[in-house]
Design an enzyme around this catalytic site. Sequence first.
Site, short mmCIF file in Angstrom:
data_model
loop_
_atom_site.label_atom_id
_atom_site.label_comp_id
_atom_site.label_asym_id
_atom_site.label_seq_id
_atom_site.Cartn_x
_atom_site.Cartn_y
_atom_site.Cartn_z
N GLY A 164 1.56 -1.89 4.19
CA GLY A 164 1.81 -0.47 3.97
C GLY A 164 2.99 0.01 4.78
O GLY A 164 4.13 -0.03 4.33
N SER A 165 2.71 0.43 6.02
CA SER A 165 3.77 1.00 6.86
C SER A 165 4.86 -0.02 7.20
O SER A 165 5.98 0.38 7.55
CB SER A 165 3.16 1.58 8.14
OG SER A 165 2.36 0.62 8.79
N GLY B 21 -3.19 4.31 7.21
CA GLY B 21 -2.16 3.30 7.40
C GLY B 21 -1.67 3.32 8.83
O GLY B 21 -1.96 4.24 9.60
N GLY B 22 -0.90 2.28 9.20
CA GLY B 22 -0.23 2.26 10.49
C GLY B 22 -1.10 1.89 11.68
O GLY B 22 -0.71 2.09 12.82
N GLY C 142 -9.23 3.63 6.75
CA GLY C 142 -9.15 5.08 6.98
C GLY C 142 -7.74 5.60 6.99
O GLY C 142 -7.49 6.71 6.58
N ASP D 224 -4.90 2.49 -2.58
CA ASP D 224 -5.97 2.77 -1.61
C ASP D 224 -6.62 4.11 -1.92
O ASP D 224 -6.08 5.18 -1.62
CB ASP D 224 -5.38 2.80 -0.20
CG ASP D 224 -5.12 1.40 0.32
OD1 ASP D 224 -6.05 0.58 0.31
OD2 ASP D 224 -3.98 1.13 0.74
N ASP E 60 -5.75 -6.96 4.58
CA ASP E 60 -5.28 -5.57 4.50
C ASP E 60 -5.42 -4.89 5.85
O ASP E 60 -6.52 -4.76 6.38
CB ASP E 60 -6.13 -4.85 3.44
CG ASP E 60 -5.67 -3.43 3.14
OD1 ASP E 60 -4.65 -3.01 3.71
OD2 ASP E 60 -6.35 -2.77 2.33
N GLY E 61 -4.27 -4.44 6.36
CA GLY E 61 -4.28 -3.63 7.57
C GLY E 61 -3.46 -4.23 8.69
O GLY E 61 -3.79 -5.29 9.21
N GLY E 62 -2.37 -3.54 9.03
CA GLY E 62 -1.58 -3.94 10.19
C GLY E 62 -0.73 -5.18 10.01
O GLY E 62 -0.24 -5.75 10.98
N MET F 87 -9.47 6.78 -1.22
CA MET F 87 -10.46 7.27 -0.23
C MET F 87 -10.95 8.63 -0.70
O MET F 87 -10.15 9.48 -1.11
CB MET F 87 -9.83 7.41 1.15
CG MET F 87 -9.18 6.12 1.66
SD MET F 87 -8.55 6.28 3.33
CE MET F 87 -7.47 4.84 3.43
N SER G 102 0.89 -1.16 0.00
CA SER G 102 0.00 0.00 0.00
C SER G 102 0.92 1.21 0.00
O SER G 102 1.88 1.26 0.78
CB SER G 102 -0.86 0.01 1.27
OG SER G 102 -1.41 1.30 1.45
N HIS H 111 -8.35 -0.36 -4.35
CA HIS H 111 -9.24 -0.63 -3.22
C HIS H 111 -10.06 0.63 -3.01
O HIS H 111 -9.55 1.63 -2.50
CB HIS H 111 -8.37 -0.98 -2.00
CG HIS H 111 -9.11 -1.13 -0.72
ND1 HIS H 111 -8.46 -1.23 0.50
CD2 HIS H 111 -10.44 -1.21 -0.44
CE1 HIS H 111 -9.36 -1.35 1.46
NE2 HIS H 111 -10.56 -1.34 0.92
N MET I 61 -12.45 2.90 -1.33
CA MET I 61 -13.14 3.25 -0.08
C MET I 61 -13.88 4.55 -0.37
O MET I 61 -13.50 5.63 0.09
CB MET I 61 -12.10 3.38 1.04
CG MET I 61 -11.51 2.02 1.43
SD MET I 61 -9.95 2.14 2.31
CE MET I 61 -8.80 2.22 0.95
N MET J 162 -10.66 -7.07 5.63
CA MET J 162 -9.99 -5.95 6.31
C MET J 162 -9.62 -6.36 7.74
O MET J 162 -10.46 -6.86 8.48
CB MET J 162 -10.90 -4.72 6.39
CG MET J 162 -11.14 -3.99 5.08
SD MET J 162 -9.65 -3.51 4.18
CE MET J 162 -8.82 -2.41 5.35
N HIS K 72 -1.11 -2.26 -4.71
CA HIS K 72 -2.43 -2.03 -4.12
C HIS K 72 -2.63 -0.53 -3.94
O HIS K 72 -1.87 0.13 -3.22
CB HIS K 72 -2.46 -2.76 -2.77
CG HIS K 72 -3.73 -2.63 -2.00
ND1 HIS K 72 -4.85 -3.40 -2.28
CD2 HIS K 72 -4.06 -1.86 -0.93
CE1 HIS K 72 -5.81 -3.09 -1.40
NE2 HIS K 72 -5.36 -2.16 -0.59
C1 DX5 Z 1 -6.49 0.91 5.29
C2 DX5 Z 1 -5.91 0.73 3.88
C3 DX5 Z 1 -4.62 0.03 3.86
C4 DX5 Z 1 -3.63 0.33 4.88
C5 DX5 Z 1 -2.43 -0.56 4.91
O1 DX5 Z 1 -7.40 1.91 5.29
O2 DX5 Z 1 -6.81 0.04 3.08
O3 DX5 Z 1 -4.24 -0.66 2.73
O4 DX5 Z 1 -3.30 1.66 4.80
O5 DX5 Z 1 -1.45 0.04 5.68
P1 DX5 Z 1 -0.80 -0.64 6.96
O6 DX5 Z 1 -0.09 -1.87 6.48
O7 DX5 Z 1 0.12 0.42 7.46
O8 DX5 Z 1 -1.91 -0.96 7.91
ZN ZN Z 2 -6.29 -1.22 1.10
#
Ligand code: DX5
Ligand code: ZN
Length: 226
Positions: free
Chosen positions: A203-204, A146-147, A144, A33, A181-183, A35, A6, A68, A70, A139, A31
Amino acid sequence: MEITPSILTADFCRLGETLEEASAAGINWFHMDVMDGNWVVNRTITFGPALIRSARQHLGNDAFIDCHLMITNAEETWDQYVDAGVDMVIAHIEAVDDFPALIANLHGAGVQVGCVLNPATPVDGVMDLLPDLDLVLVMSVVPGKGGQSFMPEVEGKARAFRSAIDAQIADGGRVTKIMIDGGVKNHNAALVADWGIDIAVVGSGLINDRYTITENLEAIRTALKT
Ligand code: DX5
Ligand code: ZN
């Protein structure tokens, strides 16, 4: 398990170099993201089709790009992402009224389709769509930003999709992929691989100030081997 970045934590002025670094490290799936400032709880705006088009031009046609979405109006705007050059559109089950129609439109345009569900959303509505989906995205944070911290309680949903998709494949059906996806980071990559996840968004844990993408990816791959 495949890893896809991400780019939310990237320096967008240096995005081309970041994408090149990821490609050189062996990443082939990207990927994006999107929003829109409305749909996610914290009203974040990230980027849209113009940036995705630039990424496609920079990466060339061999890279696989998903978006993705959102956003509130994926049913009205999906074609902008197709025009920008994505290989797959992933839309939220919670944000789309007629998901079968969206699938038909995207497949008609020659693009793959994913369906994503939030941590609080039950699997039922997505299970019904499984035979026609190219990907299901679970998810593991509330979308919303990253991180955020990984939510291990989504394990049951991931495993339920794994069983249903294995049965579907055994019956000669579509080879639907499962993404998370996420964390996700090196400390929990092996955990989600064990749940049967095919592709993890990172992502992070991949694009950060501490290490290079190559070093971060190596740490994740090492964790997956042990
Ligand atoms: C969440 C996004 C992500 C997210 C991933 O809203 O869809 O793809 O930012 O980032 P990390 O890996 O930092 O959670
Ligand atoms: Zn995503």
